[in-house]
Write an enzyme that holds these catalytic residues in place. Structure first.
Site, PDB file in Angstrom:
ATOM      1  CB  CYS A  50      -1.800  -2.838   5.680  1.00 29.69           C
ATOM      2  SG  CYS A  50      -3.474  -2.183   5.409  1.00 29.69           S
ATOM      3  CE  LYS A  63      -3.211  -4.327   1.803  1.00 31.45           C
ATOM      4  NZ  LYS A  63      -4.155  -3.587   2.622  1.00 31.45           N
ATOM      5  CG  ASP A  91      -1.906  -1.133   1.238  1.00 30.56           C
ATOM      6  OD1 ASP A  91      -2.028  -1.847   0.237  1.00 30.56           O
ATOM      7  OD2 ASP A  91      -2.537  -1.333   2.292  1.00 30.56           O
TER       8      ASP A  91
END
Length: 182
Positions: A119, A86, A10
């Site tokens: 995350c 995701k 990310d």
């Protein structure tokens, strides 16, 4: 030596200063992640990039099709590198990551990206639970300040607390220089 893969989590525009969820020290994390990415490329290691996407309103963070979901240019994948979307903090959940790693014979993973308290934490714990050897490159990750019940927690303390917790049992937490042997 066991086969290793790099998981880049990310590193997206949403986390930059103009995004909906700006992170502290993101520039440093991206620069260090880039060094790790370059080393993995040079070593011929599998590199898997993740892009968080959220269905729903274009005003929400990580809304599908917005600039916020785009990977930051300095950490962007090149041709031949895998990019997976995701929808949850854990990069293994509903993404096919485990099958990809297992099919490639990967035993060890290196994790960089954002956010340390979400995350990175969820993906690291899942990788450990699946039996991979896990290394988190702490200075190639970034987070934000948080608060709980009126207690303000600065980003540096959030990051340190999560890195310490992961290092306690789930991963080897190292600096970029330590990982690269500089």
């Amino acid at each position: 030596m066991a086969k290793r893969a790099l998981i880049v989590v990310d590193l997206q525009n949403e986390y930059e200063a103009g995004g909906k969820l700006p992170l502290e020290r993101l520039d440093r994390a991206v620069a260090n992640a880039r060094r790790v990415i370059d080393a993995a490329r040079d070593a011929g290691e599998l590199i898997v990039h993740f892009r968080h996407e959220a269905p729903g309103s274009a005003d929400a963070p990580f809304a599908v099709g917005t600039n916020g979901t785009e990977i930051i240019a300095a950490a962007a994948p090149i041709d031949g590198e895998t990019v997976l979307a995701k929808h949850y903090p854990n990069a293994f959940r509903d993404t096919g990551l485990k099958a990809l790693l297992d099919d490639a014979g990967v035993a060890d993973v290196v994790i960089v990206g954002a956010m340390s308290h979400m995350c990175i934490d969820a993906t690291t714990r899942a990788a450990f639970d699946f039996g991979y050897g896990v290394t988190v490159v702490g200075d190639a990750c970034a987070t934000m300040a948080l608060s709980h019940e009126g207690v303000e927690v600065p980003a540096a303390q959030v990051h340190a607390a999560f890195m310490a917790a992961l290092a306690f049992a789930y991963a080897r937490v190292v600096s970029t220089s330590d990982l690269l042997g500089a």
